[in-house]
Write a protein that holds these residues in place. Structure first.
Motif, PDB file in Angstrom:
ATOM      1  N   ILE A  20      20.182 -30.441 -13.043  1.00 44.21           N
ATOM      2  CA  ILE A  20      19.971 -30.203 -11.614  1.00 44.21           C
ATOM      3  C   ILE A  20      20.668 -31.248 -10.758  1.00 44.21           C
ATOM      4  CG2 ILE A  20      17.852 -31.561 -11.313  1.00 44.21           C
ATOM      5  CD1 ILE A  20      18.249 -27.997 -10.019  1.00 44.21           C
ATOM      6  N   MET A  21      20.991 -32.379 -11.339  1.00 43.30           N
ATOM      7  CA  MET A  21      21.628 -33.468 -10.591  1.00 43.30           C
ATOM      8  C   MET A  21      23.151 -33.358 -10.584  1.00 43.30           C
ATOM      9  SD  MET A  21      19.166 -35.322  -9.433  1.00 43.30           S
ATOM     10  CE  MET A  21      19.836 -36.934  -9.044  1.00 43.30           C
ATOM     11  N   GLY A  22      23.692 -32.278 -11.132  1.00 43.03           N
ATOM     12  CA  GLY A  22      25.139 -32.138 -11.224  1.00 43.03           C
ATOM     13  C   GLY A  22      25.770 -31.475 -10.009  1.00 43.03           C
ATOM     14  N   LYS A  23      27.080 -31.232 -10.119  1.00 43.91           N
ATOM     15  CA  LYS A  23      27.830 -30.542  -9.072  1.00 43.91           C
ATOM     16  C   LYS A  23      29.034 -29.866  -9.723  1.00 43.91           C
ATOM     17  CE  LYS A  23      30.759 -34.523  -7.945  1.00 43.91           C
ATOM     18  NZ  LYS A  23      31.227 -35.457  -6.911  1.00 43.91           N
ATOM     19  N   PHE A  24      29.626 -28.927  -8.997  1.00 41.56           N
ATOM     20  CA  PHE A  24      30.822 -28.264  -9.487  1.00 41.56           C
ATOM     21  C   PHE A  24      32.043 -29.155  -9.287  1.00 41.56           C
ATOM     22  CE2 PHE A  24      28.433 -24.185  -8.691  1.00 41.56           C
ATOM     23  CZ  PHE A  24      28.380 -23.813 -10.025  1.00 41.56           C
ATOM     24  N   VAL A  25      32.891 -29.186 -10.303  1.00 41.18           N
ATOM     25  CA  VAL A  25      34.149 -29.923 -10.242  1.00 41.18           C
ATOM     26  C   VAL A  25      35.267 -28.987 -10.683  1.00 41.18           C
ATOM     27  CG1 VAL A  25      35.470 -31.855 -11.184  1.00 41.18           C
ATOM     28  CG2 VAL A  25      33.038 -32.151 -10.688  1.00 41.18           C
ATOM     29  N   PRO A  26      36.322 -28.822  -9.874  1.00 43.47           N
ATOM     30  CA  PRO A  26      36.482 -29.407  -8.535  1.00 43.47           C
ATOM     31  C   PRO A  26      35.719 -28.596  -7.490  1.00 43.47           C
ATOM     32  CG  PRO A  26      38.382 -28.052  -9.046  1.00 43.47           C
ATOM     33  CD  PRO A  26      37.510 -28.013 -10.270  1.00 43.47           C
ATOM     34  N   ALA A  27      35.523 -29.194  -6.337  1.00 45.66           N
ATOM     35  CA  ALA A  27      34.890 -28.509  -5.215  1.00 45.66           C
ATOM     36  C   ALA A  27      35.301 -29.198  -3.918  1.00 45.66           C
ATOM     37  CB  ALA A  27      33.365 -28.524  -5.355  1.00 45.66           C
ATOM     38  N   ILE A  28      35.396 -28.409  -2.863  1.00 47.36           N
ATOM     39  CA  ILE A  28      35.740 -28.948  -1.549  1.00 47.36           C
ATOM     40  C   ILE A  28      34.460 -29.484  -0.914  1.00 47.36           C
ATOM     41  CG2 ILE A  28      36.690 -28.433   0.727  1.00 47.36           C
ATOM     42  CD1 ILE A  28      38.133 -26.030  -0.615  1.00 47.36           C
ATOM     43  N   PRO A  29      34.364 -30.787  -0.666  1.00 46.43           N
ATOM     44  CA  PRO A  29      33.110 -31.358  -0.150  1.00 46.43           C
ATOM     45  C   PRO A  29      32.890 -31.031   1.325  1.00 46.43           C
ATOM     46  CG  PRO A  29      34.796 -33.058  -0.273  1.00 46.43           C
ATOM     47  CD  PRO A  29      35.406 -31.821  -0.874  1.00 46.43           C
ATOM     48  N   LEU A  30      31.672 -31.252   1.754  1.00 47.67           N
ATOM     49  CA  LEU A  30      31.333 -31.174   3.178  1.00 47.67           C
ATOM     50  C   LEU A  30      31.677 -32.509   3.823  1.00 47.67           C
ATOM     51  CD1 LEU A  30      27.860 -29.720   2.432  1.00 47.67           C
ATOM     52  CD2 LEU A  30      29.446 -28.530   3.940  1.00 47.67           C
ATOM     53  N   HIS A  31      32.210 -32.463   5.042  1.00 47.28           N
ATOM     54  CA  HIS A  31      32.489 -33.697   5.784  1.00 47.28           C
ATOM     55  C   HIS A  31      31.341 -33.952   6.738  1.00 47.28           C
ATOM     56  CE1 HIS A  31      34.496 -36.614   8.415  1.00 47.28           C
ATOM     57  NE2 HIS A  31      35.289 -36.842   7.373  1.00 47.28           N
ATOM     58  N   ILE A  32      31.098 -35.202   7.020  1.00 40.74           N
ATOM     59  CA  ILE A  32      29.959 -35.576   7.854  1.00 40.74           C
ATOM     60  C   ILE A  32      29.990 -34.897   9.218  1.00 40.74           C
ATOM     61  CG2 ILE A  32      31.056 -37.670   8.803  1.00 40.74           C
ATOM     62  CD1 ILE A  32      28.235 -38.984   8.529  1.00 40.74           C
ATOM     63  N   HIS A  33      31.197 -34.608   9.738  1.00 40.94           N
ATOM     64  CA  HIS A  33      31.268 -33.985  11.074  1.00 40.94           C
ATOM     65  C   HIS A  33      30.697 -32.571  11.069  1.00 40.94           C
ATOM     66  CE1 HIS A  33      34.481 -31.052  10.400  1.00 40.94           C
ATOM     67  NE2 HIS A  33      35.143 -31.987   9.730  1.00 40.94           N
ATOM     68  N   GLU A  34      30.648 -31.912   9.884  1.00 42.27           N
ATOM     69  CA  GLU A  34      30.103 -30.552   9.821  1.00 42.27           C
ATOM     70  C   GLU A  34      28.608 -30.537  10.117  1.00 42.27           C
ATOM     71  OE1 GLU A  34      31.765 -27.900   6.678  1.00 42.27           O
ATOM     72  OE2 GLU A  34      32.723 -29.752   5.957  1.00 42.27           O
ATOM     73  N   PHE A  35      27.908 -31.613   9.785  1.00 45.16           N
ATOM     74  CA  PHE A  35      26.485 -31.704  10.121  1.00 45.16           C
ATOM     75  C   PHE A  35      26.325 -31.960  11.612  1.00 45.16           C
ATOM     76  CE2 PHE A  35      26.982 -33.165   5.720  1.00 45.16           C
ATOM     77  CZ  PHE A  35      26.134 -32.298   5.062  1.00 45.16           C
ATOM     78  N   ASN A  36      27.150 -32.856  12.125  1.00 44.46           N
ATOM     79  CA  ASN A  36      27.078 -33.168  13.555  1.00 44.46           C
ATOM     80  C   ASN A  36      27.410 -31.957  14.411  1.00 44.46           C
ATOM     81  OD1 ASN A  36      26.494 -35.853  12.885  1.00 44.46           O
ATOM     82  ND2 ASN A  36      28.669 -36.416  12.804  1.00 44.46           N
TER      83      ASN A  36
END
Length: 360
Positions: A20-36
């Motif tokens: 459950i602590m994993g992630k997909f590789v490769p993957a396009i991450p979220l940038h902090i501005h998307e939350f803002n």
């Protein structure tokens, strides 16, 4: 097996124990501005570190909550954080290694949960890029957020897993799969089950790679079963794989589901038998043989299931692998010698007749 790994692979950090602590590789991450941009009040510690308060501790540990606070946590204005020597699942596992006491085991599992009670995994970009933790909505960290943040995070989560990566993962697969196909003159089939990106069926069709269709694991949302008659030609249909129970084992797992299968998929009225009698096993085998799919493939256990004489007495002993149980080893062995099976003229003649009549 696992053709999705050619698109992206699930990667688990060394300090984690649970996937459950994993992630997909490769993957396009979220940038902090998307939350803002969505009006989410982003806080690094709130989203990226375990969210722990008294209510969560009481729910997880009950009367042992105070013991957990004293031995594993640091208090911080009504919230808690894990002590450094227990701040990863791997450290917790090492602390509890060799423990077989039931109460201690439940504490270990509870602490594992606290470690994974996060919403985002940081990319390692000085707090600028992030990946969602899978099953974010099931965390109590998510439950304690305000409604606006929940809704906005849900939309970002859906975009992250099901939209933004699609073309990226398609390009990844098109770099790798053509090379695999070119390396052999064998027919390539892909086990395309699970959390399947939208691009997967299109890539497989373009490359002429057969899909896997399993009756009790339908790919169409909102359906409980898949009918072999609905399979495409470029497919392999099968009642189950090495990671699943056999027909007989599955039949006994959930009587309510079996009842619906009996009525809807096999077309019978009335009460379904509790045990998968040979005639029921036979119907499912024949149903698969008449599928329009190029291939239908069976586990030998499922073929023997049509014979009350040859099949094992206990269907639970027929299963090859239980993926959710790391201690379940591949111990299945045939209970018959092939030389003896060859002499079973009645069984072999019956099975041959089904295959020939179906045109396979």
């Amino acid at each position: 097996d696992h053709i999705l790994g050619f698109f992206r692979i699930w990667s688990i950090p060394l300090d984690a124990v649970e996937g459950i602590m994993g992630k997909f590789v490769p993957a396009i991450p979220l940038h902090i501005h998307e939350f803002n941009d969505r009006g989410i009040r982003f806080g690094h510690d709130r989203y990226c570190k375990p969210f722990i308060n008294d209510n969560i501790l009481n729910e997880l540990f009950g009367t042992d909550a105070d013991y957990i606070k004293e031995h594993f946590l640091i208090s911080n204005d009504g919230h808690y954080q894990l002590q450094e020597k227990y701040d990863t699942q791997r450290k917790i596992l090492e602390y509890f290694s060799g423990e077989h006491n039931g109460a201690r085991h439940y504490m270990k599992e509870g602490l594992f949960y606290l470690c994974s009670n996060i919403i985002l995994l940081e990319e390692g970009s000085n707090g600028q890029q992030f990946h969602f933790r899978i099953a974010m909505e099931q965390t109590s960290s998510f439950v304690y957020l305000d409604e606006h943040s929940k809704q906005q995070l849900k939309e970002l989560y859906i975009n992250y897993f099901f939209q933004r990566q699609d073309e990226f993962w398609k390009k990844e697969a098109m770099h790798k799969l053509p090379g695999l196909k070119a390396s052999t003159n064998m027919l390539v089939c892909g086990e395309d089950l699970g959390m399947v990106p939208h691009c997967v069926p299109d890539v497989m069709k373009q490359l002429g790679i057969l899909s896997l269709e399993i009756q009790r694991m339908p790919k169409k949302t909102g359906t409980e079963f898949f009918h072999p008659n609905d399979a495409p030609y470029l497919a392999v249909v099968t009642p189950g794989t090495h990671d699943m129970s056999t027909i007989r084992g599955w039949w006994e797992e959930d009587p309510a589901k079996t009842q619906r299968f009996y009525n809807q998929m096999l077309g019978h009225y009335g009460q379904a038998p509790f045990y998968c009698e040979p005639w029921l096993n036979k119907e499912i085998i024949i149903q698969h043989l008449y599928s329009p799919a190029m291939w239908t493939i069976f586990q030998l256990q499922d073929l023997l299931g049509i014979s009350s004489k040859l099949r094992r007495q206990n269907p639970l002993t027929e299963r090859i692998n239980v993926p959710a149980n790391p201690k379940h080893f591949w111990v299945y062995r045939m209970h018959l010698y092939l030389e003896d099976l060859l002499k079973e003229t009645e069984f072999n003649t019956e099975l041959r007749s089904y295959v020939e009549k179906s045109g396979r």
